[in-house]
Design an enzyme around this catalytic site. Structure first.
Site, PDB file in Angstrom:
ATOM      1  N   ARG A  82      27.212   9.720  24.122  1.00 58.73           N
ATOM      2  CA  ARG A  82      27.635   8.820  25.200  1.00 58.73           C
ATOM      3  C   ARG A  82      27.536   9.498  26.563  1.00 58.73           C
ATOM      4  NH1 ARG A  82      32.993   7.186  22.655  1.00 58.73           N
ATOM      5  NH2 ARG A  82      32.458   5.849  20.917  1.00 58.73           N
ATOM      6  N   ARG A 118      30.885   5.343  30.932  1.00 56.12           N
ATOM      7  CA  ARG A 118      31.816   4.907  31.971  1.00 56.12           C
ATOM      8  C   ARG A 118      32.470   6.034  32.759  1.00 56.12           C
ATOM      9  NH1 ARG A 118      35.748   1.179  28.691  1.00 56.12           N
ATOM     10  NH2 ARG A 118      35.026   2.519  26.977  1.00 56.12           N
ATOM     11  N   ARG A 164      26.279  -0.930  35.781  1.00 56.92           N
ATOM     12  CA  ARG A 164      26.829  -1.965  34.905  1.00 56.92           C
ATOM     13  C   ARG A 164      27.332  -3.145  35.727  1.00 56.92           C
ATOM     14  NH1 ARG A 164      30.902  -1.501  29.696  1.00 56.92           N
ATOM     15  NH2 ARG A 164      31.461  -3.680  29.621  1.00 56.92           N
ATOM     16  N   ASP A 218      22.913   0.091  21.974  1.00 59.58           N
ATOM     17  CA  ASP A 218      24.123  -0.074  21.185  1.00 59.58           C
ATOM     18  C   ASP A 218      23.748  -0.046  19.708  1.00 59.58           C
ATOM     19  OD1 ASP A 218      27.139  -0.850  21.493  1.00 59.58           O
ATOM     20  OD2 ASP A 218      26.392  -2.109  19.873  1.00 59.58           O
ATOM     21  N   TYR A 275      30.758  -3.840  10.584  1.00 53.89           N
ATOM     22  CA  TYR A 275      30.952  -4.798  11.677  1.00 53.89           C
ATOM     23  C   TYR A 275      30.503  -6.198  11.281  1.00 53.89           C
ATOM     24  CZ  TYR A 275      31.902  -0.956  14.918  1.00 53.89           C
ATOM     25  OH  TYR A 275      32.464   0.129  15.551  1.00 53.89           O
TER      26      TYR A 275
END
Length: 357
Positions: free
Chosen positions: A29, A33, A42, A79, A156
């Site tokens: 990552r 963020r 973003r 992703d 998921y």
């Protein structure tokens, strides 16, 4: 294109267990963020999916950490849930809640209706991003492509969202194993096709994130996770476009299975922070390279502690080939980017000292 040797090839050499002048480093990552420039991009994209599905934006954020830090690899910004989204499950990201699927798969009809997505159709945006990133990198460092593992994607897809224990898919594995295997086989074929397509587009290393493999006990892990990762590795390695391209498996929480993971034919294993990197190296020997394994929370401590803990990981691995320094999981949004620079500089400087000793 994928066979081109980048100017900085430390990462690829380490995965081949060849000598390097210092320990290569990238961070899971690393585009995220914690970087203000990522947050700005973003904002322009309007949403996470708007960012991930736009090749220009995906390229922009992939390159942002390389502009700040002396990293030894770039990783495609995407992703792990792109495959089930392309299968028509209706992926969305709710603020503060993570991913959700509008149409989870929980019965035989839904599972048998699934098909491997068209890599030049529903997933073309990923391949376009890989091609654009390779162009913009200009041979500076290697580009890593990736996918979620079949088991993690199934978690998921059956649950419909994130979960602490993914009890629905585990119940399916116990009570309807044939149905679970049908789902996992389709996903293994999709993951392999997806990784091969990324290699065709220019990815120079490939990684499989088995984020939820550690939820399984030893026997179920071998049946429902390991088996399908081995299938993926074998399929990828058999494709001419993937000749010489290393494959890394990262199965979080599955440290009891390191030897079995190494036997899949992969080139490297990601290791989380709950095992010593020295112990992991002793267990797998020189069979595979190891990637890891600083606790991501260390990056929220002081710079002096970041330096100390990074040196401790390097010392524990020792002066042996086959180490890619990384975190034991993804970097968190609260991290100060200055601490990441401290980490990168410390790893490179201490890695050189270890090799000179």
């Amino acid at each position: 294109m994928a066979a081109d040797v980048p100017r900085n090839d430390r990462f690829l050499r380490a995965l081949r267990r060849e000598p390097t002048d210092t320990t290569p480093l990238w961070v899971m990552r690393q585009a995220g963020r914690y970087l203000p420039e990522y947050r700005a991009t973003r904002g322009k994209a309007g949403s996470f999916m708007g960012l991930a599905t736009n090749p220009e934006f995906a390229c922009e954020v992939t390159l942002q950490p390389l502009a700040r830090f002396d990293l030894d690899a770039a990783i495609l910004f995407s992703d792990i849930l792109t495959i089930p989204d392309a299968m028509g499950l209706g992926l969305s990201f709710e603020a503060g809640e993570g991913p959700r699927f509008a149409r989870p798969v929980r019965d035989a009809a839904a599972i048998h209706a699934l098909a491997v997505p068209d890599m030049d159709g529903e997933l073309r945006y990923v391949m376009d991003a890989v091609r654009l990133i390779r162009k913009e990198l200009g041979g500076r460092v290697p580009l890593i492509g990736f996918s979620g593992s079949p088991w993690t994607l199934a978690c998921y897809m059956v649950e419909g969202q994130g979960s602490r224990d993914f009890a629905r898919v585990k119940a399916m594995a116990w009570s309807e194993p044939a149905l679970a295997h049908a789902l996992l086989d389709t996903l293994a074929r999709a993951v392999a096709a997806y990784l091969v397509a990324q290699a065709h587009a220019g990815a120079q290393a490939l990684m499989v994130f088995d984020t939820w493999g550690g939820l399984l006990g030893p026997a179920p892990f071998r049946e429902f996770s390991l088996r399908y990762m081995a299938q993926v590795v074998a399929t990828v390695k058999a494709d001419p476009a993937c000749r010489g391209i290393p494959v890394i498996l990262f199965s979080k929480g599955a440290n009891g299975q390191l030897e079995a993971l190494a036997d899949t034919g992969c080139d490297g294993l990601g290791v989380d922070w709950t095992i010593g990197i020295g112990e992991a190296r002793q267990r797998v020997g020189h069979q595979v390279a190891l990637q890891g394994n600083l606790d991501p929370a260390v990056l929220r401590a002081t710079p002096a502690i970041v330096e100390r803990e990074a040196r401790a990981v390097l010392d524990a691995f020792g002066n042996h080939p086959g180490h890619v320094f990384n975190l034991g999981h993804g970097i968190t949004p609260e991290v100060d980017p200055d601490n990441v620079k401290v980490l990168v500089d410390t790893v490179h400087a201490h890695g050189r000292k270890i090799r000179a000793a």
